[in-house]
Design an enzyme around this catalytic site. Structure first.
Site, short mmCIF file in Angstrom:
data_model
loop_
_atom_site.label_atom_id
_atom_site.label_comp_id
_atom_site.label_asym_id
_atom_site.label_seq_id
_atom_site.Cartn_x
_atom_site.Cartn_y
_atom_site.Cartn_z
N LYS A 14 0.85 -1.21 0.00
CA LYS A 14 0.00 0.00 0.00
C LYS A 14 0.88 1.25 0.00
CE LYS A 14 -3.84 2.03 2.67
NZ LYS A 14 -4.73 1.84 3.85
N SER A 38 -10.27 -0.31 6.70
CA SER A 38 -9.55 -0.25 5.42
C SER A 38 -8.88 -1.54 4.99
CB SER A 38 -8.51 0.87 5.45
OG SER A 38 -9.15 2.12 5.42
N SER A 87 -9.41 2.03 2.56
CA SER A 87 -8.47 2.80 1.80
C SER A 87 -7.43 1.92 1.09
CB SER A 87 -7.73 3.75 2.74
OG SER A 87 -7.04 3.04 3.74
#
Lengths: 401, 401
Positions: free
Chosen positions: B39, B132, B108
């Protein structure tokens, strides 16, 4: 005399926490509840880390060294800080040899080696820039292992020489050494020597049942002429036990340049790291440290570059040598520990070349000398193939019985 | 659309290095040669890490996050950076749902979840401050695991909320999740949440043949009224399959205060970490981030303290609840992924309370909804007993067949 600092309450509290962790049914670590001694150049959060120098007397690090965190994460109890010589250099410390209190335990990891030999703790951590793991282990009659440079991260450890400083461990058995080195072996990008590749599995090497015949090299260096007669006699016996498994190689010609390269790199980098103390704390530096720093200030760039070139060639030479040999067999020290009255931690020369090229070394306490003190047999292996060195050491111990 | 950055040459070079390492006979790591997506709020040395914000567009970290180093030390190939929403907050990203490109992958950790669902990589890393990890895993029909807070170190990861930020992972099987979490679980004292105790052994839990009957709790919260009808129907089937192994608990009364506590802590800490951008880079902040930061500036100290108190009580409540239950079973999201046209990454409410108290959560892709999109079943376990959550999840998957 092996310990610089022990916080009794903190140790007991930590042991209680580990008990509670275990009773809660949680997984326990590989070193659950095992007390470990930490050389006092290695940071431990909230406890003094003075590096053997009055200059850093009141220094309490905010964070523990990476290796201390690795030990804690695997359940170890940090027992305390073991005595080091001043800045891990050559001046004798207050620690004595547990085998005979009139003798030196060696240096610089004096307290760690003595604490193992005296049975205070089963495991301790040291460091070696020249001969500071293998030599004290030899003098104290215990097992000492310095893995390949870059395998154990040095973040939070006193920097004396980025190219030469390496972490090692002490124990009473080779199996214990393998266990703790598995815990310590880790990548940390903050250490320029650390590499982003899997580490050796030391315990796998211990348990590896493959005990094929091995070929070991006995290398002649100039300094072999200085070996004590009892050391020499011990090695003659070992060579005859190894019979055709050992082969002699002559490297006398390169001895001087290798030792000189180590000294040039060591003193240059020592000066880079500690040189500022010459101005700010001159009166708190011992004569040997001060002299080394002052010598260093006159080393030229060209001399340093030559030393690096010698080192690079030596790295390649030994890389090739280990295509033919499983290990080098060599003394861990010239002989038994020196008397305290001689005011020396002993000659590190039997370790210097291996520290220079960063290969893994282990000392096994299998000989003893005229004074009834131990003498170690050192095995040296191929860079980053520490598993093979452990296997070869087990094979060697089997032969000796 | 799942990837923010891939350095093709660096990836191939790394794979070559790993091949050479293996051919040299050295030990290979647990993730030898396995490509992993990271990420883009997680630092990777020498490659851009923009945290989904134009403010950090040109940011290239000097050092990799601790977890990236752990992956590399175990032989992983860092494939590249996966798309994150802006500062890991709520604004939709450019990533789409691989099951149907008209739908959101969630947020996210949008890119990490989508990269797994699309088969680009077998493993990816995300983070969860609210929902997330679990929510995008649910929307993308994959397995997602967020271990207990403090098990995976966050050094080198964007800080949005010290109390709530947690690292998680995505995979196509629960076994793969266990493997990568074993690699990521580590102590690092630079992370205030990290603790100096042994980590769970996730793979041991996978291989544990103990499949005793388990007791799971179905907890009613206010937000359950908002569950989609297909989600509700799916859970009715699951509850009937679990029969007497599941027991219902009513916690409607505490729902509002728990959700409010999370919001207060999240926004307060978001402001502490990112608040300075309101002045310096206002025009580069999206409306949702800006609004959250502006709301935060009016939260009083008393409100924050109340939220912390609610959190502390909730931690104790769930600690006690897990004396009676092996796990909580609960939806991973209110339903299927929302349409991209709805301009939302979906409601994180099914995850909020678990993020608040830092307990381990896993989502299993076992249901599907009216649009043919996946719906995850979330299991929540006792703090720091992640092994037991994995065992209970395996038991649950066995029951469903």
């Amino acid at each position: 005399m092996a310990w610089e600092y022990i916080n009794r309450e903190a140790v007991i509290e930590r042991a209680r926490e580990l008990d509670a962790h275990q009773f809660a049914g949680r997984r326990i670590g590989r070193l659950h509840g095992v007390p470990v001694g930490i050389k006092d150049i290695i940071d431990t959060a909230d406890s003094p880390t003075a590096c053997g120098s009055p200059i850093l007397r009141d220094r309490i690090p905010e964070n523990s060294a990476r290796i201390v965190q690795l030990l804690e994460a695997d359940g170890a109890v940090i027992m305390g800080k073991t005595v080091t010589t001043e800045f891990a250099f050559m001046s004798p410390s207050k620690t004595r040899n547990p085998h005979n209190l009139e003798y030196s335990p060696g240096g610089s990891s004096a307290g760690s080696a003595a604490a193992i030999a005296a049975g205070h703790v089963p495991l301790a951590i040291g460091s070696q820039t020249n001969g500071s793991v293998i030599r004290p282990a030899s003098f104290c009659g215990i097992f000492g292992l310095k893995p390949s440079a870059g395998i154990i991260p040095r973040v939070g450890v006193l920097k004396t020489s980025d190219l030469l400083d390496q972490i090692g461990a002490f124990a009473n058995t080779i199996d214990d050494l393998a266990l703790i080195c598995d815990v310590l072996a880790d990548y940390d990008a903050r250490d320029p020597q650390s590499f982003a590749m899997p580490r050796p599995d030391f315990l796998r090497a211990i348990n590896n049942s493959n005990r094929d015949q091995k070929a070991v090299a006995w290398i002649m260096f100039d300094y072999m002429d200085e070996l004590d007669t009892d050391t020499l006699a011990g090695f003659e016996q070992i060579k005859s036990a190894l019979s055709s498994n050992v082969q002699q190689i002559d490297a006398r010609q390169s001895t001087a340049s290798l030792l000189a390269a180590h000294k040039t790199i060591h003193e240059t980098q020592l000066f880079q790291n500690l040189g500022s103390y010459v101005k700010t704390d001159r009166k708190h530096l011992s004569a040997p440290v001060l002299e080394a720093l002052e010598r260093a200030s006159s080393i030229t760039r060209a001399e340093y570059n030559t030393a690096i070139k010698v080192r690079d060639e030596a790295i390649e030479f030994f890389q090739n040598l280990f295509l033919e040999f499983d290990a080098i067999i060599t003394p861990a020290a010239l002989g038994e520990a020196p008397l305290l009255s001689e005011q020396t931690t002993g000659n590190p020369v039997c370790c210097t070349i291996w520290s220079l090229v960063g290969v893994p070394c282990i000392t096994l306490p299998v000989l003893s000398g005229a004074n009834g003190l131990p003498i170690g047999v050192q095995l040296v292996g191929k860079y980053a193939d520490d598993e093979h060195l452990i296997e070869t050491s087990k094979w060697f111990l089997d032969i000796l019985g």
